[in-house]
Design a protein around this motif. Structure first.
Motif, PDB file in Angstrom:
ATOM      1  N   LYS A   1       1.066   4.082  -2.945  1.00  0.00           N
ATOM      2  CA  LYS A   1       0.690   5.425  -2.733  1.00  0.00           C
ATOM      3  C   LYS A   1       1.983   6.434  -2.952  1.00  0.00           C
ATOM      4  O   LYS A   1       1.771   7.424  -3.614  1.00  0.00           O
ATOM      5  CB  LYS A   1       0.782   5.568  -1.051  1.00  0.00           C
ATOM      6  CG  LYS A   1       0.454   7.046  -0.906  1.00  0.00           C
ATOM      7  CD  LYS A   1       0.032   6.894   0.924  1.00  0.00           C
ATOM      8  CE  LYS A   1      -0.112   8.653   1.271  1.00  0.00           C
ATOM      9  NZ  LYS A   1      -0.091   8.473   2.821  1.00  0.00           N
TER      10      LYS A   1
ATOM     11  N   GLU B   1       1.948   9.230  -6.010  1.00  0.00           N
ATOM     12  CA  GLU B   1       2.381  10.742  -5.694  1.00  0.00           C
ATOM     13  C   GLU B   1       3.473  10.994  -6.708  1.00  0.00           C
ATOM     14  O   GLU B   1       3.412  12.225  -7.519  1.00  0.00           O
ATOM     15  CB  GLU B   1       2.980  10.586  -4.287  1.00  0.00           C
ATOM     16  CG  GLU B   1       1.998  10.553  -3.323  1.00  0.00           C
ATOM     17  CD  GLU B   1       2.422  10.741  -1.783  1.00  0.00           C
ATOM     18  OE1 GLU B   1       3.885  10.581  -1.692  1.00  0.00           O
ATOM     19  OE2 GLU B   1       1.791  10.554  -0.845  1.00  0.00           O
TER      20      GLU B   1
ATOM     21  N   ASP C   1       0.760  -1.134  -0.055  1.00  0.00           N
ATOM     22  CA  ASP C   1       0.039  -0.025   0.118  1.00  0.00           C
ATOM     23  C   ASP C   1       0.774   1.309   0.208  1.00  0.00           C
ATOM     24  O   ASP C   1       0.592   2.309  -0.765  1.00  0.00           O
ATOM     25  CB  ASP C   1      -0.897  -0.012   1.161  1.00  0.00           C
ATOM     26  CG  ASP C   1      -1.942  -0.978   0.881  1.00  0.00           C
ATOM     27  OD1 ASP C   1      -2.096  -1.472   0.147  1.00  0.00           O
ATOM     28  OD2 ASP C   1      -2.673  -1.278   2.249  1.00  0.00           O
TER      29      ASP C   1
END
Length: 105
Positions: free
Chosen positions: A90, A94, A86
């Protein structure tokens, strides 16, 4: 003489009855002794079986505890990997947004 013969017959019958009674008592005592021995043997066999089953149950409890510990470790490792995944996703999202923002400029 009749009285004496009757008395002898009575004594003979009484003796025969006593002999039959004694034989019957002896047989009954032997049967009771065998019965008690069978009960004792069964009781000992039940005790032995109970001991064996308790040992087996203890062994199975130990195996179960080991499996539960292994399962817990696997679940913890899975959760840790999931968090890493996860976090990586992420970070990649980004990074993609950052790159898209650069391209737009």
């Amino acid at each position: 003489m009749d009285l004496s013969q009757d008395k002898q017959k009575f004594i003979a019958q009484k003796t025969a009855d006593q002999k039959k009674y004694r034989e019957k008592r002896v047989k009954n005592n032997e049967a009771a002794k065998k019965c008690r021995q069978r009960q004792k043997n069964r009781s000992l066999e039940i005790e032995r079986t109970n001991i064996e089953l308790n040992k087996e149950m203890d062994s199975l409890k130990l195996v179960l505890q080991e499996k539960e510990l292994k399962m817990k470790t696997i679940i913890e490792e899975h959760n840790r990997l999931q968090k890493e995944k996860d976090q990586t996703i992420k970070e990649q999202e980004e990074r993609i947004k950052e790159l898209e923002n650069r391209l737009q400029k």
